[in-house]
Design an enzyme around this catalytic site. Structure first.
Site, PDB file in Angstrom:
ATOM      1  N   GLY A 139      -7.285   3.021  -4.103  1.00  0.00           N
ATOM      2  CA  GLY A 139      -6.718   1.807  -4.709  1.00  0.00           C
ATOM      3  C   GLY A 139      -5.448   2.066  -5.502  1.00  0.00           C
ATOM      4  N   ASN A 155     -10.713   8.525   5.105  1.00  0.00           N
ATOM      5  CA  ASN A 155     -10.758   9.430   3.953  1.00  0.00           C
ATOM      6  C   ASN A 155     -11.298  10.762   4.428  1.00  0.00           C
ATOM      7  OD1 ASN A 155      -9.756   7.585   2.090  1.00  0.00           O
ATOM      8  ND2 ASN A 155     -11.771   6.685   1.800  1.00  0.00           N
ATOM      9  N   LYS A 200       0.839  -1.212   0.000  1.00  0.00           N
ATOM     10  CA  LYS A 200       0.000   0.000   0.000  1.00  0.00           C
ATOM     11  C   LYS A 200       0.866   1.251   0.000  1.00  0.00           C
ATOM     12  CE  LYS A 200      -3.880  -0.034   2.371  1.00  0.00           C
ATOM     13  NZ  LYS A 200      -4.831  -0.145   3.507  1.00  0.00           N
ATOM     14  N   ARG A 254     -12.577  13.485   3.366  1.00  0.00           N
ATOM     15  CA  ARG A 254     -13.297  14.214   2.314  1.00  0.00           C
ATOM     16  C   ARG A 254     -14.645  13.529   2.094  1.00  0.00           C
ATOM     17  NH1 ARG A 254     -13.011   9.831  -1.142  1.00  0.00           N
ATOM     18  NH2 ARG A 254     -10.995   8.803  -1.170  1.00  0.00           N
ATOM     19  N   HIS A 312     -15.129  -5.007   2.851  1.00  0.00           N
ATOM     20  CA  HIS A 312     -14.800  -3.601   3.034  1.00  0.00           C
ATOM     21  C   HIS A 312     -16.073  -2.898   3.496  1.00  0.00           C
ATOM     22  CE1 HIS A 312     -12.785   0.279   1.650  1.00  0.00           C
ATOM     23  NE2 HIS A 312     -14.002   0.646   2.020  1.00  0.00           N
ATOM     24  N   LYS A 329      -0.863  -7.448   6.159  1.00  0.00           N
ATOM     25  CA  LYS A 329      -1.384  -8.796   5.991  1.00  0.00           C
ATOM     26  C   LYS A 329      -2.667  -8.688   5.160  1.00  0.00           C
ATOM     27  CE  LYS A 329      -1.939 -13.215   7.047  1.00  0.00           C
ATOM     28  NZ  LYS A 329      -1.056 -14.113   6.272  1.00  0.00           N
ATOM     29  N   GLU A 342      -8.174   2.983   6.887  1.00  0.00           N
ATOM     30  CA  GLU A 342      -7.731   4.362   6.731  1.00  0.00           C
ATOM     31  C   GLU A 342      -8.928   5.283   6.890  1.00  0.00           C
ATOM     32  OE1 GLU A 342      -6.061   4.829   2.847  1.00  0.00           O
ATOM     33  OE2 GLU A 342      -7.973   4.663   1.821  1.00  0.00           O
ATOM     34  N   VAL A 382     -16.999   9.228  -2.998  1.00  0.00           N
ATOM     35  CA  VAL A 382     -17.784   8.995  -4.211  1.00  0.00           C
ATOM     36  C   VAL A 382     -19.164   8.433  -3.847  1.00  0.00           C
ATOM     37  CG1 VAL A 382     -17.915   7.647  -6.344  1.00  0.00           C
ATOM     38  CG2 VAL A 382     -15.707   8.570  -5.594  1.00  0.00           C
TER      39      VAL A 382
END
Lengths: 170, 507, 507, 170
Positions: free
Chosen positions: C170, C295, C163, C297, C213, C206, C293, C300
C-alpha cells in the site's frame, strides 16, 4: 573486583573491571548482560543469545538456564579469606521449615531420634496434597516446633536436626 | 423420534481456574452467557473477569465456597442460569449435587447422578463393567479394616496399590512395595481420602509392573449414540498425578485402538452413560488391558483429544446436555497428527515437587503455530495454598509426534513464569530424555527412572563458564547496588551499555 | 532425477519483529539454529531473545541496520550461517540482495533474483503474466511525467489508482476520485515511494468499484511442481493496508477457486517461480478477476492459509530452499474449516488510525482452543517510530466461518494491551458489523461504509450508567489520591473492600 | 462527594459517600470497582462482570468498555459552578501537536489561511507511513512552529489554529 565462582566442583576466577571489562581466568570475554525485568536476564556472549533466571537463594546464586538449575557460589576476596579460615564451603542446615502455608498433618519423628538424610519428618497438607517434608541432613532431632493440626506459614521453623554424637568431629 | 431439546440460556460454572475459563470460552463460542462464582481470594481471577456475571459465594476454603451445593443452586436461580457445568474436581463427580441440580429444575451438564454414583464407587463400578465383559485388575474389595487389609496385601503379594473408594486424581492412592511400609501408607492414604472426599475407605489392587496408563475418551448423547474419540497416553505421572499426556499413544496401533475403544464403549454403556467421560486403563507390556475407573466428567487432558480429532469436547458437553445429537458420529480410529500436553504446576522439581505459592510477577506465554495454552491466571495472579497447584496447560500439535515434541520443546523454552517455583524445568528435561523421545515410558518412569540432576544434555564447558559469568555479574551488580561503589558515569562505556537504558524502560 | 540437496545448517534472519520470531520457530521445529540481527533499539526484542545467536548491526533506522546488505552477508559469514531468510518487508523483495546472497555462496530462502526483479517491476510483471494469459486491470504504464500522468488519468476516467512501480503493502499508492485531487495525491505517492523504495516512479490503474482483494497462496519447488493452497480474502483494508484477512473467502466457490488457482499457478510459472509466493487479485461483483501483483515472499497473513490447510509455510520455504520436494502435492480446493486474522496495530482507531508509540505496560494474551497469536513483543517492549506499527497478529480457527468469528470476538475481548493506543476496538466493532458478518465487503468497506462511532451494538441505558459510575469512581479515586481527604480506615467497610487488597498484591 | 458525570448528552448525578456507598440519581447501586494494575479495572455491578480501561485524557475521562470508547466529564461541585459561570462544557483546542516522534514532510497551510475542521495541515512521516495531521477545528492558522524535514518529538506543537474573524462572538 575479583571473584571466585564455584559450580559443583569447578571454580572460575572472574574479574570485573571498573570499565565493565570481564576476564575469566585472565582471558577477556565479550559479554552483554541485560536485565529484562524481575529475575530474567538476557546474555549475549560471543554472539550466543541465552537467557537465565537468576535468584539469590540464601547466599547461593541459583542460575536457571536452558531448563537446568545451577547452584553457584560467588565469593569476593573477603569471603574467600573467611572461607579459607573456616576450611571449607559446605554448610548444610539441619532446619526443616515450611515451604508453603498449610496444616501440619503429622510429625513423624521425636526429639532425640536419629534420622537419615531424606527421612520424612513432617507431613504437611497444602494445595489438597499431603506433602512429606524430609530431613536435609543425617543427624539427631534436637527440636520440634509444631504439633499435628497446627496451621503454619511459609518459612515457619518446624523441626531442627543437629549432628549425631558420633559425627562430632566438626 | 423427535429430538427433546432443553433450552440452555445461561450457564453457571461451579468451578474456578483454567477449567472455568475453558467452559466460559465454549459457552461464548455457542453464544451462551455465563455466571462465574468466586471465593474471597478469587475476586480478580480470570474466570471472574471473563464471565458475563460473577457472584461472590464465600471464603477461600473449598468447603466455604466451591463445595457449597445449596449456595450454588441458589446463585443459579438468582441469576437466571438454567444449567450448571461442574468442570472437573470440586463437585464434578458428586452424584448428590447432580441430583440436587436436576431436582431444582436445572440442566446438569454431565452424566446422570446414577452413572456418577456407580462409577464413583469403585466396587459398584467393577460390578457394572464386568457385566459388559470389561477386564479388571486382580484386587480385593473395599470396607476392610486396617488389619484385614494388611493381611490381604500379603496374600495378593507386593507390590500392591492402596486406592480410595471415592478416589480420583491420585488422591488417597499409595503404591506399597514392602510389607513394612504398608501401615504408614495406609494411614496417609486414608487421611488424604477422608480430607479430599470425606470418605476414608480404601481397597487394594495388584500393582502391575511396567504398565502404561492409557485412557479412552467417550462421548454419548441422549439419542443412544456412544462413540470413542481414541486414546490418550498418560503414563508420565508422579504420585499418580498426571504430568504429561499425549494423543495418540505410541503404544496403540489401529487394531488395539479398535479393541480397547469397543471395550470403553461397553464400559460406558454398562451404566447408560450420557455426556463426555473417560475410561482409564492400565495396559501391560503384552498389550493386555485392564479397566481402572471411569471419570464421569471432562478430563484435565481433554485438549490433546480435541487437537487430534477437531472435536470441541466442552461444546459437545453442552450440546449433549441440551438433548441434541452430538456432532461427531464415528469412532476415531485414525487421529489427525499428534498432540502433547504438559501440565505447568507451581511445584519445585528440584525439591521433590513441593508445591509453591506466591504471586506471578512475570508471565511470557509461548505463542505461534501449533501452540495452545489453557490458563486461568495472568501476571499479578496469586497462586494460593487453597487450590491445586496447576498454573496452566501447555499443549502443542504437530503433524507427527516428533513435530509435536519439537514444538513443545520450543514452547517450553519460550514460556517464562516468575514469582514462584514451577515445573517447566522438569518438562524441558523430560522432553530431552531419550526414553521419552522413544516413547519407552510406563507409569513408574518419572519416579523410578527419571532424575532432574542427570541431564541427557550434559552442560558443555562453555555453558558452565557462561553460567559462572552470569552468576558473577548478578552478584557483582547486587553488591554494587547495595554499596554504590562504582560511579554511574563509568557505565556507558562498558559492556553493560544497554542495561541502564533497558532498565529505565522497564521501571 | 536425483534430488539436489542444499545443506542448511544455520539460518540468518534478515528481519525483526513477529516475522523474525515466526521464522526462528519454523527453524527450531526443523532443528536448525538461527542467527538474529538487531539494531540499537532491538537489543531486548523477542527475536533476539529467541534466536540461538544474535549480532548487533547498527542504528535504529532501517538504512543503518536491517537494510545493510553487506553487513548482513558479513554477519552470516562470521557466524557460519549458510542461508538467509529475509522475512517480509526490508530486503525481502530486493533482487540485488538476493543476488548478493547467492553470489556469496549462501542459500537464499526465497525465489530467484530474476523472479523477484520481474515481479517487482510492475511493468515487467504485467508483460510476463500476460504471456500466460493472466487477465490485467486496464491502466497505463510507468515512466511518465506528472503532466502526462494527469492527462492519462483523465483519459482512463476517474476514479483512478496511482501505484508505485516499486510498490508493495500500500505504500506509494493513492486512490484519486476527482481531477482536482490528482496533483497532491501524485506528489505524496511519489514521495512515499521514493522514501520507502528509493524509486518515485508511479503508474495508473483504473480503480474498480466494489471489488474485493482476493489472493492465492502459491508454493513451487525446484522439481517443477507448482501448486496453490487456496485463497485469502483481504478486502478489509484502510489506505491499502490490510487489517483483517480470512481463508477461505465467502465469495469464492470451488469452481472459482479452481479457475483462479490455475490462473495463479500460470502467473507464477510465467517467471519460473520457486518458493512461496502470493498472487494478488481484484475480483469484481461479477466474479471477473484481475491480476494485481505477485508478492515474492511470505505474506503477513500466511497463518490463515496454514490453519485451513495444515501446511507450515515457513517450514516449506526452508524445505524448498534446501532443494527438497515440498510437502503438499495437491492444489487445495477444499480448505478445512475457516480462519480469520486481525492485525493488531499500534494505531488509534479514534484518531484516524494515527500510529502510536510507547512502552507496552500490560499484555494479557487471549488463549484457549482455536486461538493463535503471532507476536514479536512482550510486556515491557517498546513500540518505536522506526518500524511499522504491527504489535501482533491474532488468528482464530473454527469449523465454520461463524465459529471462527465467535472465537475472534472472544479473543479480542480477552486481549489486553496497555501503554499505547491500538486498534483492538476497531476489530471488535468490525466483528459486530452486520456487513462483515454477512461477508458483504469490498476494498472500500472500511474507508467508506464503516465508522467507529456508529456501533451496530448501541449501548444500553444500563451500560451507559455503568460507564458513568466507572468514570466517576476513577475520578474520585484520582482526586482522593491527590488530596488524601478520606481516612484510609474508612475503606475496609466500603464496596471497594477488595481494592486495597488487590492493589497490594499488584504493587 | 457529589459529582455530575456527562456522557454525550446524558448526565448523571453520582454521589459517593465516605463509607463507599454509591448513589446514582439518588438510587443506591451495588458496585465493586477493582483496579487490576495500570489503567485496567474490573467492575461487578448487579452481578454483571465488566472490564474497562480508564484513562485521564486532558481533563476528560476516557472509558473503553466492550470495544467502545466513551468520553466522559466528571464534574465535582466546584467544577460545576465554574462551568455554569462559563456557560458551557465545550472546549476544543486549536493546537495541532505531534502524536508521535517523526519527520515533518510538509506543512500544507500558511499563517493566516482559513481551514475547515478535518483539513490536512501537516504531513508527518513516522513508522514508515505518511500521516496526515488534520485541524481539530475550523478557523485561521495563527502560528506554524515547524518546517519540512524537521524532526519532532511526541507532543511538540506544530500548528496553531485560532477562531475565524467572523466567528468572533465568543
Amino acid at each position: 573486583m575479583k571473584y571466585v565462582t564455584v559450580i559443583d566442583d569447578q571454580s572460575y576466577e572472574i574479574e570485573i573491571d571498573n570499565d565493565g571489562a570481564i576476564l575469566v581466568n585472565g582471558e577477556l570475554r565479550d559479554v552483554d548482560f541485560l536485565n529484562l525485568g524481575g529475575s530474567l536476564y538476557s546474555i549475549i556472549t560471543e554472539n550466543k543469545s541465552l537467557e537465565a533466571v537468576i535468584d539469590d537463594d540464601e547466599g547461593k546464586i541459583a542460575v536457571m538456564m536452558g531448563g537446568q538449575l545451577f547452584e553457584t557460589q560467588v565469593l569476593d576476596e573477603r569471603a574467600m579469606l573467611l572461607m579459607q579460615r573456616r576450611g571449607g564451603l559446605k554448610i548444610t542446615s539441619g532446619e526443616v521449615t515450611a515451604p508453603m502455608p498449610g496444616l501440619i498433618v503429622m510429625v513423624t519423628v521425636e526429639v532425640g531420634q536419629t534420622v537419615a538424610q531424606g527421612d520424612t519428618v513432617v507431613i504437611l497438607e497444602s494445595m489438597k496434597m499431603q506433602n512429606e517434608l524430609k530431613s536435609p541432613v543425617a543427624g539427631v532431632v534436637t527440636a520440634i516446633h509444631v504439633d499435628a493440626s497446627q496451621a503454619v506459614d511459609k518459612g515457619d521453623m518446624l523441626v531442627e536436626i543437629g549432628p549425631s554424637p558420633e559425627d562430632d568431629r566438626a | 423420534m423427535a429430538e427433546q431439546l432443553t433450552g440452555i440460556n445461561k450457564i453457571l460454572i461451579a468451578n474456578r481456574g483454567e477449567i472455568a475459563v475453558r467452559i466460559i470460552r465454549a459457552a461464548r463460542d455457542l453464544g451462551i452467557p455465563t455466571v462465574a462464582v468466586y471465593s474471597d481470594v478469587d475476586r480478580a481471577a480470570l474466570h471472574v473477569r471473563y464471565a458475563d456475571e460473577a457472584v461472590h459465594i464465600g471464603g477461600p476454603r473449598p468447603a466455604e465456597s466451591y463445595l457449597k451445593k445449596d449456595t450454588l443452586i441458589e446463585v443459579a436461580r438468582k441469576t437466571g442460569a438454567d444449567a450448571i457445568h461442574p468442570g472437573y474436581g470440586f463437585l464434578a463427580e458428586n452424584a448428590d449435587f447432580a441430583g440436587q441440580v436436576i431436582d431444582a429444575g436445572l440442566v446438569w451438564i454431565g452424566p446422570s447422578p446414577d452413572a456418577i454414583a456407580t462409577m464413583g464407587d469403585k466396587h459398584a463400578a467393577r460390578l457394572a463393567v464386568t457385566r459388559n465383559k470389561v477386564p479388571l485388575i486382580p484386587g480385593i474389595e473395599a470396607g476392610l479394616s486396617n488389619d484385614e487389609l494388611a493381611a490381604a496385601a500379603k496374600s495378593i503379594g507386593f507390590p500392591v496399590l492402596i486406592k480410595a473408594v471415592a478416589g480420583g486424581g491420585g488422591k488417597g492412592m499409595r503404591p506399597v512395595r514392602r510389607a513394612e511400609d504398608f501401615e504408614t501408607a495406609l494411614i496417609t492414604a486414608r487421611m488424604e481420602a477422608e480430607s479430599a472426599f470425606g470418605n476414608g475407605d480404601v481397597y487394594l489392587e495388584k500393582l502391575l509392573q511396567g504398565a502404561r496408563h492409557i485412557e479412552f475418551q467417550i462421548l454419548a448423547d441422549s439419542h443412544g449414540n456412544t462413540i470413542h474419540l481414541g486414546e490418550r497416553e498418560c503414563s508420565i505421572q508422579r504420585r499418580h498425578q498426571k504430568l504429561v499426556e499425549e494423543a495418540p499413544s505410541v503404544f496403540v496401533d489401529t487394531e488395539l485402538r479398535q479393541k480397547m475403544g469397543e471395550m470403553a464403549i461397553a464400559a460406558a454403556e454398562s451404566v447408560g452413560y450420557v455426556n463426555a467421560g473417560t475410561i482409564e486403563c492400565l495396559v501391560d507390556r503384552d498389550k493386555n488391558y485392564y479397566f481402572l475407573e471411569m471419570n464421569t466428567r471432562l478430563q484435565v487432558e481433554h485438549p490433546v483429544t480435541e487437537l487430534v480429532t477437531g472435536v470441541d469436547l466442552a461444546k459437545e458437553q453442552i450440546r449433549i446436555a441440551r438433548g441434541r445429537r452430538m456432532g461427531p458420529t464415528e469412532n476415531v480410529l485414525h487421529p489427525k497428527g499428534w498432540a502433547i500436553e504438559c501440565r505447568i504446576n507451581a511445584e519445585d522439581p528440584y525439591a521433590d515437587f513441593m508445591p509453591s505459592t506466591g504471586q506471578i510477577t512475570t508471565m511470557i506465554l509461548p505463542t505461534g503455530p501449533g501452540v495452545r495454552v489453557d490458563s486461568g491466571v495472568y501476571r499479578g495472579s496469586e497462586i494460593t495454598p487453597y487450590y491445586d497447584s496447576m498454573i496452566s496447560k501447555l499443549i502443542t500439535w504437530g503433524e507427527t509426534r516428533s513435530e509435536a515434541m519439537l514444538r513443545m520443546r520450543r514452547a517450553l523454552s519460550e514460556y517464562r513464569i516468575m514469582g514462584l517455583k514451577h515445573n517447566i524445568p522438569f518438562h524441558i528435561n523430560l522432553l530431552n530424555s531419550i526414553s521419552f523421545i522413544a516413547g519407552q515410558i510406563d507409569t513408574n518412569f518419572v519416579e523410578q527412572r527419571f532424575n532432574m540432576n542427570t541431564y541427557e544434555k550434559t552442560p558443555t564447558a562453555t555453558q558452565l563458564e557462561t553460567v559462572a559469568i552470569a552468576a558473577t555479574l548478578y552478584a557483582h551488580r547486587e553488591r554494587r547496588l547495595a554499596s554504590q561503589v562504582v560511579a554511574p558515569a563509568k557505565r556507558d562505556a562498558s559492556n553493560w551499555k544497554w542495561m541502564g537504558r533497558f532498565e529505565r524502560m522497564h521501571r
